[in-house]
Design an enzyme around this catalytic site. Structure first.
Site, PDB file in Angstrom:
ATOM      1  N   SER A 142       0.840  -1.203   0.000  1.00 39.89           N
ATOM      2  CA  SER A 142       0.000   0.000   0.000  1.00 39.89           C
ATOM      3  C   SER A 142       0.869   1.245   0.000  1.00 39.89           C
ATOM      4  CB  SER A 142      -0.890  -0.001   1.239  1.00 39.89           C
ATOM      5  OG  SER A 142      -0.110   0.342   2.374  1.00 39.89           O
ATOM      6  N   LYS A 143       0.191   2.379  -0.015  1.00 34.35           N
ATOM      7  CA  LYS A 143       0.903   3.657  -0.005  1.00 34.35           C
ATOM      8  C   LYS A 143       1.881   3.733   1.151  1.00 34.35           C
ATOM      9  CE  LYS A 143      -2.221   6.692  -2.461  1.00 34.35           C
ATOM     10  NZ  LYS A 143      -3.661   6.651  -2.262  1.00 34.35           N
ATOM     11  N   ARG A 144       1.540   3.079   2.250  1.00 36.10           N
ATOM     12  CA  ARG A 144       2.412   3.126   3.433  1.00 36.10           C
ATOM     13  C   ARG A 144       3.780   2.489   3.163  1.00 36.10           C
ATOM     14  NH1 ARG A 144      -1.504   0.531   6.755  1.00 36.10           N
ATOM     15  NH2 ARG A 144      -2.942   1.266   5.182  1.00 36.10           N
ATOM     16  N   GLY A 187       5.600   3.178   0.824  1.00 34.84           N
ATOM     17  CA  GLY A 187       6.471   4.186   0.201  1.00 34.84           C
ATOM     18  C   GLY A 187       6.258   4.340  -1.283  1.00 34.84           C
TER      19      GLY A 187
END
Ligand code: GLU
Length: 478
Positions: free
Chosen positions: A250-252, A254
């Site tokens: 996911s976006k988390r 990076g």
């Protein structure tokens, strides 16, 4: 029947790796079957869809080389078609207007929750009498349009990836909203599951290949195909891409947007190669380095795994390095120039081209990512460098400055060649009675400001071409 597949991204964000990998599988399948790969932009969510995301998706697919045969087709251009189809379901009694207020729906959900039941619509407005309808309309209530889903139905399909899949009608959450609330007699904005089916029918899609996160939509969509009197296509749900901890990437983590990978120095071809391996296993005896074109010759869903595919940076770096090492110098130079420009290095891409290609020939084999060339070549793009601590120490050793002065004095006015450079070093070793290793190490420290880096002789020649070898050695001697 010829194969027609599609990628159907929603422009509510940039092109991310999940969609890109699904696009790769669709593209490979279309090519393998001599079929068509179609691009549809699912922009019915007006609040979250943005033109810049659409642009990013188109640019991203182009950068990856995933050229489409038809499209882009925009769902917002097709409202009239969706409305006609909804009207036909209403006319056949397969869909109906439901007048529940949001508060009533909430109360129903709260009760279900209190009874520990899964949330679902209890179909309470399925059989309203004309009087009830008239009363709700007189109240000024708006109505959503719901498609009937029979609890007793069992929906099964043979998934191209997952084999036999089966869902019970009663697990689908009750009659499904297919159009948002609207006033009496009008049809509100049609919703995702409905428009996807209308489009896939209209575009003659033969295989719906999409991420596993859509698997719960498939039984509902199959019921819609039946209601619309269309042939149900084949479905294939591709495995999720997972991060190192096994969670969905996911976006988390990076990076998710395709252009993040470009910025990080991966080439499109290497990245496509890597994405293909995220879930697909090459056939026996096939090299892991392949072009999309060659993978398409043997691609099939029999070799797509059901289990999630773990994203592996080391593997991606290795694949990318293989591409960079095999790339002809002019092509690699073309790819590196923008990274050097982005880093703010001063050079003229046309006038300095021969020098740049010489540089690329020196460092190409050491690159894993295009961005590696920024740090690796920085000392060749500036007139002066600040020596590292180790290099400073080296330059302070006994006899070093004397040896470097002799090297400096021997640099010819004409361009240095590998032979003349070697001859200078040999002469200084002899004349000063110092070890060759000492001269080489000191020369590296003086010329590059570091004790590590690309080939010393080639670095010297590159600096000599700019006249910077003299400047650097003068500085080192102090
Ligand atoms: N628009 C959906 C998405 O971006 C894809 C729908 C589909 O492939 O059926 O996830």
């Amino acid at each position: 029947m010829s194969v027609r597949v599609r990628i159907a991204p929603s422009p509510t964000g940039n092109l991310h790796i999940g969609t890109a990998r699904t696009a790769v599988f669709n593209w490979l399948y279309a090519k393998n079957k001599g079929g068509s790969f179609i691009l549809r932009i699912e922009d019915t969510d007006l609040e979250r869809s943005k033109p810049e995301f659409t642009q990013n998706i188109l640019d991203g697919l182009k950068w990856l080389g995933l050229n489409w045969d038809e499209g882009p087709i925009f769902q917002t251009d097709r409202t009239a078609l969706y409305q006609t189809k909804i009207q036909s379901l209403l006319d056949q009694g397969l869909a109906y207007r439901a007048y529940d207020t949001p508060e009533e729906i909430e109360t129903m959900r709260a009760r279900q929750k209190a009874r520990n039941e899964a949330p679902r619509y209890d179909n309470r407005h399925r059989n309203l009498t004309p009087d009830q309808i008239a009363a709700y309309e007189a109240e000024g209530r708006t109505a959503v349009i719901r498609f009937k889903i029979e609890d007793s139905r069992e929906i099964t399909w043979t998934d191209l990836v997952r084999g036999n899949v089966s869902w019970k009608g009663r697990d689908l959450g009750g009659d499904m909203v297919i159009a948002r609330a609207s006033n009496t007699g009008t049809i509100g904005a049609p919703l995702y599951n409905f428009v996807v089916v209308v489009d896939d029918i209209d575009m003659g899609i033969t295989q719906v290949i999409r991420g596993e996160d859509h698997i719960g939509n498939t039984p509902k969509q199959i019921l819609l195909y039946e209601a619309l009197g269309a042939t149900v296509p084949e479905f294939g749900h591709t495995p999720l891409i997972l991060n190192e901890t096994g969670a969905k990437l996911s976006k988390r983590d990076g990076v998710t947007s395709i252009f993040d990978f470009k910025k990080m120095g991966y080439t499109a071809a290497a990245f496509c190669n890597y994405m293909t391996l995220l879930g697909w296993s090459p056939i026996e005896g096939m090299d892991e380095i392949f072009s999309l074109e060659s993978a398409s010759k043997v691609f099939g869903f029999d070799r797509v795994n059901k289990a999630g595919a773990k994203f592996d940076w080391d593997k991606l770096n290795w694949i990318n390095s293989q591409y960079l090492h095999a790339m002809p110098v002019p092509e690699l130079t073309d790819l590196l120039i923008p990274y050097w420009q982005e880093a703010g290095f001063a050079f003229d891409p046309i006038a300095d081209r021969p020098w740049l290609e010489r540089l690329v020939a020196v460092i190409g084999a050491s690159l894993a990512k295009l961005t590696d060339a920024v740090e690796m070549a920085e000392y060749l793009f500036t007139q002066a460098v600040t020596p590292t601590e180790d290099a400073t120490k080296q330059l302070g050793l006994d006899g070093v400055k004397d040896a470097l002065s002799a090297v400096l004095a021997a640099i010819p006015t004409e361009a240095l060649t590998e032979e003349s450079a070697k001859a200078i070093i040999d002469a200084v070793v002899k004349e000063k009675g110092v070890k060759k290793g000492l001269v080489m190490k000191s020369l590296r420290a003086g010329l590059t400001g570091s004790l590590q880096g690309p080939d010393l002789m080639q670095s010297w020649l590159l600096l000599n071409a700019k006249g910077w070898d003299r400047i650097r050695l003068t500085g080192a001697i102090g």
